[in-house]
Enzyme design. Sequence first.
Site, PDB file in Angstrom:
ATOM      1  N   CYS A   1      46.104  47.156  44.751  1.00  0.00           N
ATOM      2  CA  CYS A   1      46.299  46.709  43.364  1.00  0.00           C
ATOM      3  C   CYS A   1      45.036  46.033  42.836  1.00  0.00           C
ATOM      4  CB  CYS A   1      47.483  45.747  43.278  1.00  0.00           C
ATOM      5  SG  CYS A   1      49.035  46.465  43.852  1.00  0.00           S
ATOM      6  N   SER A   2      44.400  45.254  43.677  1.00  0.00           N
ATOM      7  CA  SER A   2      43.190  44.546  43.261  1.00  0.00           C
ATOM      8  C   SER A   2      41.987  45.484  43.146  1.00  0.00           C
ATOM      9  CB  SER A   2      42.885  43.400  44.230  1.00  0.00           C
ATOM     10  OG  SER A   2      43.891  42.399  44.107  1.00  0.00           O
TER      11      SER A   2
END
Length: 180
Positions: A68-69
């Site tokens: 996600c990051s």
Amino acid sequence: MTSILSAVTNAAHATAANLLSSAEIQPGGTIPTTVNVKEDSADKPFNFEGIAGKNIFVGVPGAFTGTCSRQIPGYIEAYKQFQEKGISNIYVVAVNDVFVMKAWKDSMAAAGTPIHFIADDSGAFCGALGMLFDATGRLGSPRAKRFVLITNGDSVETVIVEPRTGELTVTGADKVLSLL
């Protein structure tokens, strides 16, 4: 006793994910405009009633997680390109609390970003989209699938779901930009 409690908890989370999640939304469907989510404050929920324009919803399993990051900076960096292609807003949605989402936004864009980081703390929004999965083993509870919706008002035009939630193959900003 601990193993019994653990098994019961895991079964409860799996059941919750199944109960909260309806059939996966399809093009032509509508986003759940009356389901409350949060952005700025835990005590100020809002919903997407009256949403207008062309928008992108990016669903992610969890703030601060590795994939996600890696995914979200692409949307932040390409925000102007999305606007040039007619996108009004980009919403990053996760089944996390508002405090975690605000901290993640600050870590992703210390100088600020017009992208909205939305806390679906109960999973109701993602569940109504049919975009929950049981992530109990890895993240401790049901979470959002990795998905992208392109909407016009509340009508869904495009649905993209990663085949494997931990991978980034079809929901990256570059892939979504090429569809606009």
